[in-house]
Design a protein around this motif. Structure first.
Motif, PDB file in Angstrom:
ATOM      1  N   ASN A  39       1.039  -1.268  -0.536  1.00 59.28           N
ATOM      2  CA  ASN A  39      -0.029   0.204   0.207  1.00 59.28           C
ATOM      3  C   ASN A  39       0.652   1.145   0.077  1.00 59.28           C
ATOM      4  OD1 ASN A  39      -3.033   1.239  -0.159  1.00 59.28           O
ATOM      5  ND2 ASN A  39      -1.575   1.952   1.934  1.00 59.28           N
ATOM      6  N   SER A  40       2.404   1.111   1.259  1.00 68.31           N
ATOM      7  CA  SER A  40       3.378   2.346   0.926  1.00 68.31           C
ATOM      8  C   SER A  40       4.070   2.620  -0.545  1.00 68.31           C
ATOM      9  CB  SER A  40       4.142   2.382   1.801  1.00 68.31           C
ATOM     10  OG  SER A  40       3.397   2.059   2.941  1.00 68.31           O
ATOM     11  N   LEU A  41       3.616   1.613  -1.008  1.00 67.62           N
ATOM     12  CA  LEU A  41       4.404   1.943  -2.812  1.00 67.62           C
ATOM     13  C   LEU A  41       2.853   2.623  -3.426  1.00 67.62           C
ATOM     14  CD1 LEU A  41       7.079  -1.113  -3.150  1.00 67.62           C
ATOM     15  CD2 LEU A  41       7.636   0.968  -2.062  1.00 67.62           C
ATOM     16  N   TYR A  42       2.225   1.792  -3.515  1.00 61.41           N
ATOM     17  CA  TYR A  42       0.850   2.800  -4.198  1.00 61.41           C
ATOM     18  C   TYR A  42       1.171   3.952  -3.806  1.00 61.41           C
ATOM     19  CZ  TYR A  42      -3.750   3.008  -6.438  1.00 61.41           C
ATOM     20  OH  TYR A  42      -4.664   3.688  -6.624  1.00 61.41           O
ATOM     21  N   HIS A  43       1.060   4.244  -3.457  1.00 56.21           N
ATOM     22  CA  HIS A  43       0.804   6.296  -2.624  1.00 56.21           C
ATOM     23  C   HIS A  43       2.193   6.911  -3.275  1.00 56.21           C
ATOM     24  CE1 HIS A  43      -2.582   4.868  -0.254  1.00 56.21           C
ATOM     25  NE2 HIS A  43      -3.325   5.535  -1.035  1.00 56.21           N
ATOM     26  N   TYR A  44       2.990   6.211  -2.991  1.00 54.24           N
ATOM     27  CA  TYR A  44       4.324   7.148  -3.943  1.00 54.24           C
ATOM     28  C   TYR A  44       4.122   7.823  -5.288  1.00 54.24           C
ATOM     29  CZ  TYR A  44       8.185   4.033  -0.904  1.00 54.24           C
ATOM     30  OH  TYR A  44       8.648   4.014   0.303  1.00 54.24           O
ATOM     31  N   PRO A  45       5.187   9.113  -5.112  1.00 56.63           N
ATOM     32  CA  PRO A  45       4.364   9.650  -6.398  1.00 56.63           C
ATOM     33  C   PRO A  45       4.851   8.533  -8.038  1.00 56.63           C
ATOM     34  CG  PRO A  45       6.164  10.734  -4.873  1.00 56.63           C
ATOM     35  CD  PRO A  45       5.958   9.052  -4.529  1.00 56.63           C
ATOM     36  N   LEU A  46       4.086   8.826  -8.928  1.00 54.75           N
ATOM     37  CA  LEU A  46       3.842   7.754  -9.741  1.00 54.75           C
ATOM     38  C   LEU A  46       5.014   7.706 -10.514  1.00 54.75           C
ATOM     39  CD1 LEU A  46       0.827   9.349 -11.284  1.00 54.75           C
ATOM     40  CD2 LEU A  46       0.519   7.673  -9.978  1.00 54.75           C
ATOM     41  N   TYR A  47       6.056   8.798 -10.473  1.00 53.18           N
ATOM     42  CA  TYR A  47       7.493   8.538 -11.899  1.00 53.18           C
ATOM     43  C   TYR A  47       9.466   8.118 -10.458  1.00 53.18           C
ATOM     44  CZ  TYR A  47       3.768  10.408 -14.698  1.00 53.18           C
ATOM     45  OH  TYR A  47       2.686  11.192 -15.020  1.00 53.18           O
TER      46      TYR A  47
END
Length: 322
Positions: A39-47
């Protein structure tokens, strides 16, 4: 009710690694994750791109194939979520753990949906869910963002970026290149030394040439609907026009949850107590894994150097069975 060998709180890369290690050793387990897989990675900046190379992000010896020297967010999501699918990891999503308590040798785990029992609990919850607030007037205004995803909403806007770490530098550079008028407010005297080595010269050069304005040794005092008020290095109070504030001030583990679970927290950084050779906390059979081990110092642990936690924990659990 079934008593699990291990209940894992958090379905990030390290939580997944703990599940794989448990299964290899024939231990019953379940991951409880309040969002989606990693879940944390999903909310990282898109790029966003990782500091680490692909092989250092691998878990359980499963190859991480990347087309770039440094994998990005989407590649990481494909890798970790692909493992969860292919390995059929036991994971309950969109279920939040509310309370962990212990009766005798068994843990009672209360969640937003039901309850579980387990002989051992691993907390691998990361730190990306609770912003490190500035605690200033106006911080709750809609224009203030503690999470940054992409630069396009900020085109032709006056943007203040707070901070000097990787997230702040990425936000400043990306929004500047999409046409934003960017000002950085930085409490320290320079850009953080932890900024990615291939990005640091870029931000320093943009500041030097004046494309991005930067106020070092400065601190925001108040945010209004149309401005930002800050104190500069000389102690002078300044007010500048502003449309958006990107407060990249870092994130914190859920310390209340840790304390309510019985963990002892030490020092200014609220470091949880645990045995470094086993990852067991002051609560017997309650373990920590991953970045949560560092308390407020969230730069101590990351995927690359905490992958080993899964094996350490499971081996300690097995040693107690004989």
């Amino acid at each position: 009710m079934e008593i699990l060998d291990i209940l894992i709180i958090g379905g990030g890369p390290i939580g997944l690694n703990c599940a794989l290690e448990a299964r290899k050793n024939n231990l019953t387990y379940l991951i409880i994750e309040k969002g989606t897989i990693v879940n944390s990675l999903y909310h990282y900046p898109l790029y966003m791109r990782f500091f680490s190379t692909a092989e250092k992000l691998e878990i359980d010896g499963i190859p991480f194939i990347s087309t770039a020297p440094k994998p990005g967010r989407q590649e990481a999501l494909e890798y970790y979520q692909g493992i969860a699918r292919q390995k059929e990891i036991n994971i309950n999503l969109y279920e939040k753990v509310l309370k962990v308590s212990k009766t005798g040798d068994v843990f009672d785990i209360e969640t937003s949906k039901t309850a579980y029992k387990a002989k051992n609990v691993i907390i691998s919850t990361g730190f990306y869910d609770i912003p490190n607030l500035m605690n200033i007037p106006g911080e709750n205004l809609p224009k203030v963002k503690h999470y940054y995803t992409e630069p396009y909403p900020y085109a032709k806007q006056k943007v203040v970026v707070v901070g000097s770490s990787n997230s702040a530098v990425d936000a400043a550079l990306e929004t500047y290149r999409k046409g934003a008028d960017v000002t950085m407010i930085i409490r320290h005297s320079e850009i953080s030394k932890s900024v990615k080595y291939w990005v640091k010269p870029d931000i320093e050069n943009r500041i030097a040439e004046g494309s991005i304005k930067a106020h070092f040794n400065s601190e925001i005092m108040e945010i209004t609907e149309n401005s930002v008020i800050f104190k500069d290095k000389n102690g002078q109070v300044n007010e500048i026009e502003n449309d958006f504030v990107l407060a990249m001030t870092g994130y914190l583990p859920d310390f209340e949850f840790l304390k309510n679970s019985g963990l002892e927290l030490q020092g200014d950084c609220l470091n949880p107590m645990y045995a470094p050779e086993t990852m067991e906390t002051n609560v017997p059979n309650l373990y920590l894994a991953g970045v949560v081990c560092g308390g407020k110092d969230t730069h101590l642990w990351f995927i690359e150097n905490s992958r080993i936690h899964a094996q350490m924990i499971v081996q300690n659990i097995l040693s107690k069975q004989y």
